[in-house]
Design an enzyme around this catalytic site. Structure first.
Site, mmCIF file in Angstrom:
data_model
loop_
_atom_site.group_PDB
_atom_site.id
_atom_site.type_symbol
_atom_site.label_atom_id
_atom_site.label_comp_id
_atom_site.label_asym_id
_atom_site.label_seq_id
_atom_site.Cartn_x
_atom_site.Cartn_y
_atom_site.Cartn_z
ATOM 1 N N ASN A 183 -4.268 99.247 97.460
ATOM 2 C CA ASN A 183 -4.466 98.776 98.846
ATOM 3 C C ASN A 183 -3.159 98.256 99.428
ATOM 4 O O ASN A 183 -2.883 98.459 100.617
ATOM 5 C CB ASN A 183 -5.557 97.702 98.898
ATOM 6 C CG ASN A 183 -6.939 98.314 98.916
ATOM 7 O OD1 ASN A 183 -7.339 98.925 99.900
ATOM 8 N ND2 ASN A 183 -7.653 98.196 97.802
ATOM 9 N N MET A 203 -7.324 88.571 91.970
ATOM 10 C CA MET A 203 -8.502 88.242 91.152
ATOM 11 C C MET A 203 -8.619 86.744 90.861
ATOM 12 O O MET A 203 -8.935 86.349 89.746
ATOM 13 C CB MET A 203 -8.460 89.049 89.847
ATOM 14 C CG MET A 203 -8.470 90.553 90.053
ATOM 15 S SD MET A 203 -9.869 91.125 91.029
ATOM 16 C CE MET A 203 -11.183 90.949 89.826
ATOM 17 N N ASN A 221 -9.599 89.663 103.207
ATOM 18 C CA ASN A 221 -9.821 90.206 101.855
ATOM 19 C C ASN A 221 -10.527 91.544 101.991
ATOM 20 O O ASN A 221 -11.255 91.769 102.961
ATOM 21 C CB ASN A 221 -10.707 89.242 101.061
ATOM 22 C CG ASN A 221 -11.001 89.748 99.660
ATOM 23 O OD1 ASN A 221 -10.094 90.163 98.946
ATOM 24 N ND2 ASN A 221 -12.261 89.729 99.265
ATOM 25 N N HIS A 267 -13.244 93.934 99.906
ATOM 26 C CA HIS A 267 -14.212 93.857 98.816
ATOM 27 C C HIS A 267 -14.922 95.206 98.684
ATOM 28 O O HIS A 267 -15.338 95.786 99.693
ATOM 29 C CB HIS A 267 -15.238 92.755 99.108
ATOM 30 C CG HIS A 267 -16.243 92.597 98.012
ATOM 31 N ND1 HIS A 267 -15.931 92.002 96.798
ATOM 32 C CD2 HIS A 267 -17.531 92.993 97.911
ATOM 33 C CE1 HIS A 267 -16.993 92.024 96.021
ATOM 34 N NE2 HIS A 267 -17.981 92.624 96.660
ATOM 35 N N ASP A 324 -16.576 80.168 100.124
ATOM 36 C CA ASP A 324 -17.603 80.838 99.319
ATOM 37 C C ASP A 324 -17.129 82.274 99.086
ATOM 38 O O ASP A 324 -16.840 82.996 100.050
ATOM 39 C CB ASP A 324 -18.950 80.874 100.058
ATOM 40 C CG ASP A 324 -19.668 79.544 99.953
ATOM 41 O OD1 ASP A 324 -19.285 78.736 99.083
ATOM 42 O OD2 ASP A 324 -20.590 79.312 100.750
ATOM 43 N N VAL A 325 -17.075 82.666 97.831
ATOM 44 C CA VAL A 325 -16.475 83.965 97.487
ATOM 45 C C VAL A 325 -17.216 85.116 98.166
ATOM 46 O O VAL A 325 -18.448 85.140 98.203
ATOM 47 C CB VAL A 325 -16.488 84.154 95.949
ATOM 48 C CG1 VAL A 325 -16.001 85.536 95.554
ATOM 49 C CG2 VAL A 325 -15.636 83.092 95.293
ATOM 50 N N ASP A 326 -16.429 86.043 98.729
ATOM 51 C CA ASP A 326 -16.962 87.267 99.347
ATOM 52 C C ASP A 326 -17.911 86.975 100.512
ATOM 53 O O ASP A 326 -18.900 87.705 100.736
ATOM 54 C CB ASP A 326 -17.624 88.177 98.298
ATOM 55 C CG ASP A 326 -16.639 88.608 97.231
ATOM 56 O OD1 ASP A 326 -15.442 88.712 97.545
ATOM 57 O OD2 ASP A 326 -17.049 88.828 96.076
HETATM 58 C C1 GRF Z 1 -10.142 97.101 95.159
HETATM 59 O O1 GRF Z 1 -11.288 97.844 94.826
HETATM 60 C C2 GRF Z 1 -10.500 95.947 96.048
HETATM 61 O O2 GRF Z 1 -11.574 96.196 96.886
HETATM 62 C C3 GRF Z 1 -10.888 94.893 95.043
HETATM 63 O O3 GRF Z 1 -10.007 95.065 93.974
HETATM 64 C C4 GRF Z 1 -9.539 96.413 93.947
HETATM 65 C C5 GRF Z 1 -8.058 96.356 94.020
HETATM 66 O O4 GRF Z 1 -7.466 97.625 93.877
HETATM 67 N N1 GRF Z 1 -10.841 93.578 95.656
HETATM 68 P P1 GRF Z 1 -5.929 97.822 94.205
HETATM 69 O O5 GRF Z 1 -5.168 96.806 93.337
HETATM 70 O O6 GRF Z 1 -5.707 97.576 95.655
HETATM 71 O O7 GRF Z 1 -5.631 99.222 93.788
#
Ligand code: GRF
Length: 217
Positions: free
Chosen positions: A16, A92, A109, A111, A145-147
């Protein structure tokens, strides 16, 4: 147009991040990826940042075992680089409330699910276990709150009978790479405000959140 300075928080692969870097190459893009912070020194995303000539910094929990100090180190690094917006991209860690509030409405973020469905981990496995017909991804403003948090963009993908978690994850990831740059541009160009935890477009003709349909309803 002055481009907003964006810091991207990563923990790993960085696909990403790569999509954001690629989008920001367009001179008309409203944001500049100015900094990458990783909590893992071996994150592939750091290599991508280096190749793109973007400042990168590692902040590890090993050296900052307390969450408050860890988040303070991130905050100080973001400020030292004059960062205006933060994009979490596979970061993470659960962030402290103070940090999240300090960046309220300036931190997004991505998700891998159609929130509010499947918050947390293993979203693809859970969608398959439920025999969901559709799945997808969401870009949202970060709340403690997560997500959770106001949704800026979602992309839906079909779930095929033959899907494994890996094939479904790949389809969702492809959609992530499309909507994350779009959502960051919407934030950076000030196209919306937040009212009652909903995204409201500044110009009346616009429809938000953006929902990319991949299925016929
Ligand atoms: C993605 O699937 C994102 O939605 C999630 O973690 C993954 C990260 O992938 N939060 P990358 O490191 O961007 O390849």
């Amino acid at each position: 147009m002055r481009r907003k300075r964006v810091g991207v928080l990563i923990s790993g692969r960085g696909s990403n991040l790569a999509a954001l870097i690629a989008a920001a190459r367009a001179p008309s893009y409203a944001a500049e990826i100015a900094l990458v912070i990783s909590d893992h020194p071996d994150a592939r995303g750091l290599v991508l940042a280096g190749e793109a000539g973007i400042a990168a910094q590692v902040i590890e929990s090993k050296t900052h075992p307390e969450s408050l100090r860890f988040d303070r180190a991130i905050d100080e690094t973001l400020k030292a680089h004059a960062i205006e917006l933060v994009a979490c991209a596979g970061f993470m860690r659960i962030m402290t409330e103070g940090f999240v509030e300090a960046w309220r409405d300036r931190m997004i973020n991505i998700h891998p699910s159609l929130l509010p469905a499947y918050k947390g981990l293993h979203t693809h496995e859970r969608a398959l276990a439920d025999e969901a017909r559709r799945h997808g991804c969401t870009v949202h403003l970060v709340r403690s709150d997560v997500d959770t948090g106001p949704i800026i963009a979602q992309a839906r993908v079909p779930v095929l009978k033959t899907d494994t978690p890996e094939t479904l994850a790949a389809r969702v990831l492809d959609a992530e790479h499309k909507i994350y740059p779009t959502a960051l541009a919407l934030l950076a160009s000030g196209t919306f405000r937040v009212e009652g935890e909903k995204i409201v477009p500044v110009s009346p003709g616009m429809s938000l959140p953006i929902v990319v349909p991949a299925l016929k309803d």
